[in-house]
Design a protein around this motif. Sequence first.
Motif, PDB file in Angstrom:
ATOM      1  N   ILE A 185      28.921  26.855 -18.355  1.00 38.90           N
ATOM      2  CA  ILE A 185      29.582  27.976 -17.681  1.00 38.90           C
ATOM      3  C   ILE A 185      30.831  28.355 -18.474  1.00 38.90           C
ATOM      4  N   THR A 186      30.874  29.588 -18.918  1.00 37.53           N
ATOM      5  CA  THR A 186      32.005  30.037 -19.729  1.00 37.53           C
ATOM      6  C   THR A 186      32.720  31.217 -19.066  1.00 37.53           C
ATOM      7  N   ARG A 187      33.985  31.323 -19.406  1.00 42.08           N
ATOM      8  CA  ARG A 187      34.794  32.490 -19.024  1.00 42.08           C
ATOM      9  C   ARG A 187      35.717  32.760 -20.185  1.00 42.08           C
ATOM     10  N   GLY A 188      35.448  33.862 -20.869  1.00 45.72           N
ATOM     11  CA  GLY A 188      36.210  34.149 -22.065  1.00 45.72           C
ATOM     12  C   GLY A 188      35.974  33.084 -23.115  1.00 45.72           C
ATOM     13  N   ASN A 189      37.040  32.442 -23.528  1.00 43.55           N
ATOM     14  CA  ASN A 189      36.986  31.461 -24.611  1.00 43.55           C
ATOM     15  C   ASN A 189      36.941  30.019 -24.100  1.00 43.55           C
ATOM     16  N   SER A 190      36.670  29.840 -22.798  1.00 39.67           N
ATOM     17  CA  SER A 190      36.724  28.500 -22.223  1.00 39.67           C
ATOM     18  C   SER A 190      35.411  28.122 -21.556  1.00 39.67           C
ATOM     19  N   VAL A 191      35.187  26.805 -21.439  1.00 44.66           N
ATOM     20  CA  VAL A 191      33.987  26.271 -20.808  1.00 44.66           C
ATOM     21  C   VAL A 191      34.402  25.374 -19.646  1.00 44.66           C
ATOM     22  N   LEU A 192      33.607  25.373 -18.596  1.00 46.75           N
ATOM     23  CA  LEU A 192      33.885  24.586 -17.403  1.00 46.75           C
ATOM     24  C   LEU A 192      33.267  23.194 -17.538  1.00 46.75           C
ATOM     25  N   VAL A 193      34.072  22.158 -17.351  1.00 44.58           N
ATOM     26  CA  VAL A 193      33.579  20.786 -17.390  1.00 44.58           C
ATOM     27  C   VAL A 193      34.096  20.022 -16.178  1.00 44.58           C
ATOM     28  N   GLU A 280      40.348  23.530 -27.953  1.00 39.67           N
ATOM     29  CA  GLU A 280      40.564  22.193 -27.405  1.00 39.67           C
ATOM     30  C   GLU A 280      39.269  21.384 -27.404  1.00 39.67           C
ATOM     31  N   MET A 281      38.157  22.048 -27.138  1.00 39.60           N
ATOM     32  CA  MET A 281      36.869  21.349 -27.105  1.00 39.60           C
ATOM     33  C   MET A 281      36.474  20.831 -28.482  1.00 39.60           C
ATOM     34  N   VAL A 282      36.887  21.501 -29.530  1.00 46.10           N
ATOM     35  CA  VAL A 282      36.640  20.993 -30.883  1.00 46.10           C
ATOM     36  C   VAL A 282      37.255  19.604 -31.034  1.00 46.10           C
ATOM     37  N   ALA A 283      38.473  19.444 -30.549  1.00 48.38           N
ATOM     38  CA  ALA A 283      39.136  18.148 -30.622  1.00 48.38           C
ATOM     39  C   ALA A 283      38.457  17.120 -29.723  1.00 48.38           C
ATOM     40  N   VAL A 284      37.997  17.564 -28.548  1.00 44.03           N
ATOM     41  CA  VAL A 284      37.293  16.657 -27.632  1.00 44.03           C
ATOM     42  C   VAL A 284      36.034  16.111 -28.292  1.00 44.03           C
ATOM     43  N   ALA A 301      24.040  17.860 -22.441  1.00 47.42           N
ATOM     44  CA  ALA A 301      25.381  18.435 -22.307  1.00 47.42           C
ATOM     45  C   ALA A 301      26.092  18.455 -23.653  1.00 47.42           C
ATOM     46  N   HIS A 302      26.026  17.340 -24.363  1.00 52.24           N
ATOM     47  CA  HIS A 302      26.637  17.264 -25.698  1.00 52.24           C
ATOM     48  C   HIS A 302      25.990  18.279 -26.634  1.00 52.24           C
ATOM     49  N   PHE A 303      24.671  18.383 -26.561  1.00 50.34           N
ATOM     50  CA  PHE A 303      23.900  19.309 -27.393  1.00 50.34           C
ATOM     51  C   PHE A 303      24.320  20.758 -27.139  1.00 50.34           C
ATOM     52  N   LEU A 304      24.431  21.145 -25.876  1.00 54.00           N
ATOM     53  CA  LEU A 304      24.779  22.526 -25.543  1.00 54.00           C
ATOM     54  C   LEU A 304      26.207  22.862 -25.952  1.00 54.00           C
ATOM     55  N   ILE A 305      27.130  21.946 -25.691  1.00 54.04           N
ATOM     56  CA  ILE A 305      28.521  22.209 -26.068  1.00 54.04           C
ATOM     57  C   ILE A 305      28.665  22.318 -27.579  1.00 54.04           C
ATOM     58  N   ALA A 306      28.008  21.420 -28.313  1.00 54.92           N
ATOM     59  CA  ALA A 306      28.083  21.462 -29.777  1.00 54.92           C
ATOM     60  C   ALA A 306      27.546  22.770 -30.323  1.00 54.92           C
ATOM     61  N   ASN A 307      26.460  23.264 -29.746  1.00 57.37           N
ATOM     62  CA  ASN A 307      25.886  24.509 -30.238  1.00 57.37           C
ATOM     63  C   ASN A 307      26.656  25.730 -29.759  1.00 57.37           C
TER      64      ASN A 307
END
Length: 314
Positions: A185-193, A280-284, A301-307
């Motif tokens: 789930i995204t909003r603009g440049n951010s993802v919900l975790v 920030e997610m790049v650093a995570v 989850a890792h797969f989707l975020i990485a892509n």
Amino acid sequence: MRIAETVTFGGAGYDRAAALRGDAAALLPGARVLPLWRGKPLCAGPEALGWVPPDSPVLAAASEPVFLGRVEGQALFASDTSTWSPEAGAAGVEQGFLDTSEQRHPALPDPYAYRELRAVMAALTPLDAELAATAKALLHWHRSHGFCAACGAATDMAQGGWQRVCPACGASHFPRTDPVVIMLITRGNSVLVGRNGNWPEGMYSLLAGFVEPGETVEAAVRREVLEEAGIRVGAVRYLASQPWPFPASLMLGCAGEALSEEITLDPDELQDALWVSREEMVAVMAGQHPRLKPARRGAIAHFLIANWLADRLD
């Protein structure tokens, strides 16, 4: 998503040989068998499954083998060896979020050991990962569905392990897979975790939940996100799926566009939820964030975020 099937357990497309299931027992001589102990596959080291012949002493007290299919003409089976007891002093119970214990059978040399599939899944080849996932899910189904849902009588295995038949009422039962939506789930440049309170400290992942009867995948995405985090979701699209044999789910990876931003947490579902920017997610994901830890490598989850970070969701 063009690279969808590169996800762990995504499938190597091995021959499941469904037409041979009715006479699978005839294929057992000369076959290879994958033993599983309490859901943990036998591994020949940390990066390969440990196949044994049907007459191996490891299988002395094993369950009736289930037929997985064929690879390069070789018949493959799996069998449950959970009645075997490790030697005194050997670790044999789950240890928190991830069972890191290994059980070694005295009939096998090092490095053969039963290992938790979560611990080795990302190191296995696509073929071994698909075979292990299939074996784990099938054997779990047999352990938990030994009685007829229609009349309660004990059922018998049939079709090489892909069916159970009730001798009392004649009902047939087949392996089940539970559909689960998992949402980027995204909003603009951010993802919900969010995070579950049982997870390791700092670990965050995408929100997920079971699809309910009479519900579409898209509706399940919107309902789960609204229930867990109070976020309304608009457009939803399917991205990729992952068989998840813990014990028998199919993870349906979707992308959704948030229509709201304020999080209203359901404490019965999540311990915490937050928006994380792309930067920030790049650093995570690199393991360099001071507070947040990424979803487990090998999980969708890792797969989707990485892509998502690599702009490869098309």
